[in-house]
Scaffold this motif. Structure first.
Motif, short mmCIF file in Angstrom:
data_model
loop_
_atom_site.label_atom_id
_atom_site.label_comp_id
_atom_site.label_asym_id
_atom_site.label_seq_id
_atom_site.Cartn_x
_atom_site.Cartn_y
_atom_site.Cartn_z
N LEU A 192 0.87 -1.33 0.07
CA LEU A 192 -0.23 -0.03 -0.05
C LEU A 192 0.79 1.53 0.12
CD1 LEU A 192 -2.68 -1.20 2.41
CD2 LEU A 192 -3.12 -0.99 0.06
N VAL A 193 2.05 1.37 0.95
CA VAL A 193 2.72 2.58 0.69
C VAL A 193 3.43 2.81 -0.56
CG1 VAL A 193 4.81 3.46 1.81
CG2 VAL A 193 3.20 2.39 3.21
N SER A 194 3.91 1.59 -1.27
CA SER A 194 4.37 1.64 -2.54
C SER A 194 3.57 2.15 -3.48
CB SER A 194 4.67 0.32 -2.97
OG SER A 194 5.51 0.08 -4.30
N ASP A 195 2.23 2.00 -3.58
CA ASP A 195 1.07 2.47 -4.14
C ASP A 195 1.03 3.85 -3.98
OD1 ASP A 195 0.50 -0.05 -5.40
OD2 ASP A 195 -1.53 -0.25 -4.45
N ARG A 246 3.29 6.11 -2.85
CA ARG A 246 4.50 6.63 -3.62
C ARG A 246 4.36 6.80 -5.12
NH1 ARG A 246 5.11 6.65 1.39
NH2 ARG A 246 3.52 8.01 1.01
N THR A 247 3.94 6.00 -5.80
CA THR A 247 3.49 6.02 -7.14
C THR A 247 2.34 6.76 -7.70
OG1 THR A 247 4.42 3.55 -7.38
CG2 THR A 247 3.03 4.21 -9.27
N VAL A 248 1.34 6.77 -6.85
CA VAL A 248 0.31 7.71 -7.29
C VAL A 248 0.95 9.19 -7.00
CG1 VAL A 248 -2.21 8.42 -6.65
CG2 VAL A 248 -1.58 5.93 -7.10
N GLU A 249 1.53 9.32 -5.72
CA GLU A 249 1.92 10.58 -5.44
C GLU A 249 2.64 11.28 -6.29
OE1 GLU A 249 3.52 10.16 -1.56
OE2 GLU A 249 1.71 9.90 -0.68
N LYS A 250 3.65 10.34 -7.05
CA LYS A 250 4.69 10.84 -8.15
C LYS A 250 3.83 11.17 -9.37
CE LYS A 250 8.49 9.19 -10.90
NZ LYS A 250 8.31 8.14 -11.90
N LEU A 251 2.86 10.47 -9.87
CA LEU A 251 2.19 10.85 -11.06
C LEU A 251 1.20 12.22 -10.70
CD1 LEU A 251 0.80 7.19 -12.18
CD2 LEU A 251 2.64 8.71 -13.37
N LEU A 252 0.57 12.22 -9.55
CA LEU A 252 -0.14 13.43 -9.18
C LEU A 252 0.90 14.67 -9.22
CD1 LEU A 252 -2.28 12.04 -6.28
CD2 LEU A 252 -3.03 12.95 -8.29
N GLU A 253 2.06 14.61 -8.54
CA GLU A 253 3.03 15.69 -8.84
C GLU A 253 3.35 15.94 -10.32
OE1 GLU A 253 5.21 18.53 -7.44
OE2 GLU A 253 4.25 17.32 -6.21
N GLU A 254 3.50 14.69 -11.01
CA GLU A 254 3.82 15.24 -12.67
C GLU A 254 2.52 16.21 -13.06
OE1 GLU A 254 4.78 11.97 -14.88
OE2 GLU A 254 6.25 11.00 -13.44
N LEU A 255 1.41 15.43 -12.88
CA LEU A 255 -0.06 15.90 -13.16
C LEU A 255 -0.08 17.67 -13.01
CD1 LEU A 255 -2.67 15.68 -14.79
CD2 LEU A 255 -3.56 14.98 -12.69
N THR A 256 0.03 17.95 -11.67
CA THR A 256 -0.11 19.07 -11.24
C THR A 256 1.06 20.09 -11.75
OG1 THR A 256 0.98 18.69 -9.23
CG2 THR A 256 -1.37 18.37 -9.14
N GLU A 257 1.97 19.60 -12.34
CA GLU A 257 3.23 20.42 -12.93
C GLU A 257 2.98 20.65 -14.28
OE1 GLU A 257 6.99 18.54 -11.72
OE2 GLU A 257 6.66 19.04 -9.78
N THR A 258 2.05 19.96 -15.02
CA THR A 258 1.79 20.25 -16.26
C THR A 258 0.88 21.49 -16.58
OG1 THR A 258 -0.53 19.25 -16.16
CG2 THR A 258 1.32 17.80 -16.97
N THR A 295 3.45 -2.56 -11.21
CA THR A 295 2.88 -3.28 -10.06
C THR A 295 4.16 -4.45 -10.10
OG1 THR A 295 0.77 -2.83 -10.27
CG2 THR A 295 1.34 -4.95 -9.22
N LEU A 296 4.31 -4.87 -11.06
CA LEU A 296 5.58 -6.06 -11.03
C LEU A 296 6.88 -5.60 -10.47
CD1 LEU A 296 4.45 -7.89 -14.30
CD2 LEU A 296 4.10 -8.64 -11.85
N ARG A 297 7.44 -4.24 -10.94
CA ARG A 297 8.66 -3.74 -10.46
C ARG A 297 8.37 -3.57 -8.99
NH1 ARG A 297 9.17 1.08 -13.77
NH2 ARG A 297 7.83 0.20 -15.44
N GLU A 298 7.37 -2.98 -8.54
CA GLU A 298 7.18 -3.08 -7.26
C GLU A 298 7.53 -4.40 -6.29
OE1 GLU A 298 3.07 -1.92 -6.30
OE2 GLU A 298 3.28 0.00 -7.55
N ARG A 299 6.90 -5.33 -6.94
CA ARG A 299 7.22 -6.69 -6.51
C ARG A 299 8.62 -7.09 -6.15
NH1 ARG A 299 4.84 -9.58 -2.96
NH2 ARG A 299 4.43 -11.75 -3.52
N ALA A 300 9.31 -6.81 -7.17
CA ALA A 300 10.94 -7.12 -7.14
C ALA A 300 11.77 -6.71 -6.21
CB ALA A 300 11.40 -6.76 -8.79
#
Length: 163
Positions: free
Chosen positions: A7-10, A12-24, A158-163
């Protein structure tokens, strides 16, 4: 991977995408559309694995305090998934409203993730032993793969998170 790490990995992933989105900017229409679609799919999968697997186990193992956290988290999911995200998905990516709605979604998600990480997850670590957290994590990971099976790029994340 245990449930909390997943869940924490999720988060961080979504936070990164949201940061990218708000910078567009309004000129980045295609980028905005792509990011919103990714965020929407990841949030839906994340929300579902929490609501189907993690939250019920958490609520059942706990008492009144955990039940309170459970219901608050469900309402935050509802606000993001049924109100803010659908509005953003229907907003013209080149319009002025888009930035405001993207920022509101980001703030809502950040608040929700911080609450989970500061309150719910520490409580879950007290309620569940490592074996239970790992079993929940495996179940959640499998369900997340099912939910994202049509989304090749997101499944790869998701698979990269798993590794």
């Amino acid at each position: 991977m245990n449930a909390i790490d997943l869940l924490v990995s999720d988060h961080r992933t979504v936070e990164k995408l949201l940061e990218e989105l708000t910078e567009t900017t309004s000129r980045g229409v295609k980028t905005r559309q792509t990011l919103v679609e990714k965020i929407g799919a990841l949030l839906k999968a994340h929300t579902m694995i929490e609501e189907e697997i993690f939250y019920p186990a958490f609520k059942q193992a706990g008492d009144k305090e955990e039940a309170k956290m459970y219901f608050e988290a469900i309402e935050e999911h509802r606000a993001a998934g049924e109100l803010v995200l659908p509005d953003l998905l229907q907003t013209d990516p080149s319009g002025e409203q888009f930035s405001g709605r993207a920022k509101v979604l980001k703030e809502l998600i950040l608040h929700h993730a911080q609450e989970e990480e500061k309150e719910m997850f520490p409580a879950a670590k007290k309620l569940f032993d490592q074996a239970k957290l790992k079993a929940l994590g495996e179940q959640m990971f499998q369900r997340k793969q099912e939910l994202l099976k049509d989304k090749e790029e997101l499944l790869e994340l998701t698979l990269r998170e798993r590794a």
